[in-house]
Design a protein around this motif. Structure first.
Motif, mmCIF file in Angstrom:
data_model
loop_
_atom_site.group_PDB
_atom_site.id
_atom_site.type_symbol
_atom_site.label_atom_id
_atom_site.label_comp_id
_atom_site.label_asym_id
_atom_site.label_seq_id
_atom_site.Cartn_x
_atom_site.Cartn_y
_atom_site.Cartn_z
ATOM 1 N N PHE A 11 0.857 -1.042 0.084
ATOM 2 C CA PHE A 11 0.026 0.179 0.080
ATOM 3 C C PHE A 11 0.771 1.303 0.034
ATOM 4 C CE2 PHE A 11 -2.625 -3.242 2.018
ATOM 5 C CZ PHE A 11 -3.483 -3.540 1.212
ATOM 6 N N VAL A 12 1.954 1.200 0.594
ATOM 7 C CA VAL A 12 2.950 2.231 0.759
ATOM 8 C C VAL A 12 3.471 2.477 -0.811
ATOM 9 C CG1 VAL A 12 5.246 3.087 1.394
ATOM 10 C CG2 VAL A 12 3.850 1.760 3.050
ATOM 11 N N GLU A 13 3.668 1.489 -1.566
ATOM 12 C CA GLU A 13 4.233 1.617 -2.817
ATOM 13 C C GLU A 13 3.137 2.074 -3.869
ATOM 14 O OE1 GLU A 13 6.238 -1.837 -4.311
ATOM 15 O OE2 GLU A 13 7.566 -1.888 -2.137
ATOM 16 N N LEU A 14 1.873 1.657 -3.521
ATOM 17 C CA LEU A 14 0.775 2.278 -4.384
ATOM 18 C C LEU A 14 0.666 3.631 -4.297
ATOM 19 C CD1 LEU A 14 -1.760 -0.716 -3.879
ATOM 20 C CD2 LEU A 14 -0.849 -0.080 -6.101
ATOM 21 N N ASN A 15 0.788 4.208 -2.700
ATOM 22 C CA ASN A 15 0.737 5.429 -2.530
ATOM 23 C C ASN A 15 1.806 6.469 -3.283
ATOM 24 O OD1 ASN A 15 -1.277 7.607 -1.310
ATOM 25 N ND2 ASN A 15 0.756 7.845 -0.185
ATOM 26 N N TYR A 75 1.763 16.270 4.813
ATOM 27 C CA TYR A 75 0.168 16.586 4.190
ATOM 28 C C TYR A 75 0.428 17.872 3.426
ATOM 29 C CZ TYR A 75 -4.627 17.794 3.860
ATOM 30 O OH TYR A 75 -5.973 18.351 3.216
ATOM 31 N N ASP A 76 0.164 17.651 2.033
ATOM 32 C CA ASP A 76 -0.062 18.909 0.922
ATOM 33 C C ASP A 76 -1.324 19.492 1.445
ATOM 34 O OD1 ASP A 76 -0.342 20.507 -1.149
ATOM 35 O OD2 ASP A 76 0.855 19.138 -2.676
ATOM 36 N N VAL A 77 -1.212 20.586 1.983
ATOM 37 C CA VAL A 77 -2.432 21.358 2.503
ATOM 38 C C VAL A 77 -3.006 22.000 1.210
ATOM 39 C CG1 VAL A 77 -1.407 21.517 4.852
ATOM 40 C CG2 VAL A 77 -1.292 23.458 2.959
ATOM 41 N N GLU A 78 -2.530 22.365 0.128
ATOM 42 C CA GLU A 78 -3.331 22.919 -0.652
ATOM 43 C C GLU A 78 -3.732 22.007 -1.754
ATOM 44 O OE1 GLU A 78 -2.432 27.030 -1.323
ATOM 45 O OE2 GLU A 78 -3.484 26.073 0.192
ATOM 46 N N ASN A 79 -3.357 20.672 -1.939
ATOM 47 C CA ASN A 79 -3.743 19.812 -2.627
ATOM 48 C C ASN A 79 -4.583 18.702 -1.875
ATOM 49 O OD1 ASN A 79 -2.718 20.909 -5.407
ATOM 50 N ND2 ASN A 79 -0.954 20.658 -4.157
ATOM 51 N N ASP A 80 -4.514 18.682 -0.827
ATOM 52 C CA ASP A 80 -5.455 17.593 -0.064
ATOM 53 C C ASP A 80 -4.917 16.128 -0.183
ATOM 54 O OD1 ASP A 80 -7.272 16.773 1.919
ATOM 55 O OD2 ASP A 80 -8.998 16.745 0.376
ATOM 56 N N ILE A 81 -3.635 15.939 -0.237
ATOM 57 C CA ILE A 81 -3.091 14.791 -0.379
ATOM 58 C C ILE A 81 -1.876 14.539 0.529
ATOM 59 C CG2 ILE A 81 -3.591 14.669 -2.847
ATOM 60 C CD1 ILE A 81 -0.716 14.574 -3.294
ATOM 61 N N ILE A 82 -1.803 13.111 1.239
ATOM 62 C CA ILE A 82 -0.935 12.831 1.938
ATOM 63 C C ILE A 82 0.154 12.229 1.007
ATOM 64 C CG2 ILE A 82 -0.349 11.079 3.788
ATOM 65 C CD1 ILE A 82 -3.162 11.500 4.800
ATOM 66 N N VAL A 83 1.253 12.731 0.977
ATOM 67 C CA VAL A 83 2.666 12.322 0.344
ATOM 68 C C VAL A 83 3.446 11.515 1.019
ATOM 69 C CG1 VAL A 83 2.673 14.645 -0.798
ATOM 70 C CG2 VAL A 83 4.135 14.493 1.010
ATOM 71 N N SER A 243 -7.667 7.277 1.069
ATOM 72 C CA SER A 243 -8.011 9.012 1.140
ATOM 73 C C SER A 243 -7.584 9.689 0.003
ATOM 74 C CB SER A 243 -7.400 9.516 2.448
ATOM 75 O OG SER A 243 -6.175 9.715 2.461
ATOM 76 N N ASN A 244 -6.475 9.360 -0.472
ATOM 77 C CA ASN A 244 -5.720 10.083 -1.617
ATOM 78 C C ASN A 244 -6.699 9.687 -3.054
ATOM 79 O OD1 ASN A 244 -3.788 11.541 -0.127
ATOM 80 N ND2 ASN A 244 -2.163 9.914 -0.699
ATOM 81 N N MET A 245 -6.777 8.435 -3.170
ATOM 82 C CA MET A 245 -7.700 8.198 -4.146
ATOM 83 C C MET A 245 -9.001 8.827 -4.412
ATOM 84 S SD MET A 245 -7.270 4.043 -4.794
ATOM 85 C CE MET A 245 -8.381 3.913 -5.999
#
Length: 303
Positions: A11-15, A75-83, A243-245
């Motif tokens: 799941f880490v690699e998918l993210n 967390y990218d606060v402008e794009n709402d994704i967890i990097v 959550s990113n998807m």
């Protein structure tokens, strides 16, 4: 148990693939920077002996013990994704974990970042670590409890040299509506960034608090589907990826409604509570559906 054969690293690699592809297209920035907030959170996990050994535990003066884990996200606060994300022993040093996650970003060549930190992270070691990696930062420090030279600064905006620091520090004093003073430190020397800009910028860090709340309440992050340490890690990293998807799907739905609901008094947006509830079971059905046409229709229906 079959699920023990599934590595949480999958799941880490998918993210990682998701994040890499996301940044290949245009994305939101703040004055040219990718705006990344870092924070940790204590998470309650199934209170088993194995988990207490693996993740550690909290205990009071009695013999009672409660297993806990520490989660950390960038967390990218402008794009709402967890990097970047991490789950480990709850007594781990949060500053060291943050450095490790930042190092991972560097290795993936995700740069031009402006990191936002709360009061648990500042230190000369952290300032130097970020400077040596050519990273920009904005860090809040405790009033009258960090370093005398910084504590004594009353100017709204002052550049100083601190012993053992490899670069100068810009100290910002921001007065809040309550009358309280918030003390911030940055290595952004550009004068186009004003005191008010830094005030707004630090306020954006609040987005990571909202994201944690969403992960725990809407994605039920603490409602683990298994009791073994590997199940805890699987659920955690799977939820980050999920959550990113859903952020991408949310953005797509918002773009669609924007085109359809023009010239209205109010702006229409996706209701995330309903959206998450409908999308998660749909995704399960999509993954199980072998017919690609049917998968597409299912997705369109939910959108």
């Amino acid at each position: 148990e079959l699920r023990q054969k599934i590595s949480p690293q999958a799941f880490v690699e998918l993210n990682d693939i998701f994040v890499s592809q996301f940044y290949e297209d245009s994305y939101k920035k703040y004055k040219g920077f990718r705006l990344l907030a870092i924070d940790g959170s204590i998470t309650e996990i199934p209170n088993t002996e194995l988990n207490r050994e693996y993740f550690g535990y909290y205990h009071n003066q009695s013999s009672w013990k409660q297993s806990r884990a520490m989660t950390t996200v960038i967390y990218d606060v402008e794009n709402d994704i967890i990097v970047e994300s991490d789950i480990r022993n709850w007594k781990s040093a949060e500053r060291a974990v943050a450095m490790e996650l930042i190092e991972r970003l560097n290795e993936k060549n995700i740069k031009n970042n402006l990191f936002l930190f709360d009061r648990g992270y500042p230190s000369v070691e952290m300032f130097n670590f970020l400077a040596e990696r050519h990273a920009k930062y904005l860090i809040r420090v405790k009033n009258k409890k960090f370093h005398k030279k910084i504590d004594d600064i009353a100017d709204a905006d002052k550049l100083i040299t601190l012993e053992n620091c490899v670069e100068k520090l810009r100290v910002i004093n921001v007065t809040l509506s309550t009358g309280e003073t918030e003390k911030l430190i940055t290595n952004i020397y550009d004068e186009s960034f004003t005191t008010n800009d830094f005030k707004k910028l630090y306020f954006k860090r609040w987005g990571i608090e909202t994201k944690y709340s969403q992960l725990k309440s809407r994605y039920e992050l603490e409602n683990f589907s298994g009791c073994l340490p590997i199940a805890i890690e699987q659920d955690f990293y799977a939820n980050i990826y999920l959550s990113n998807m859903l952020v991408l799907a949310k953005d797509e739905a918002n773009e669609k409604v924007k085109k359809e609901k023009k010239n209205l008094k109010y702006e229409y947006k996706v209701n995330m509570n309903i959206f998450i509830g409908k999308m998660i079971p749909m995704l399960v059905c999509v993954f199980l559906e072998e017919d690609s046409d049917k998968r597409g229709k299912m997705y369109v229906k939910v959108m």
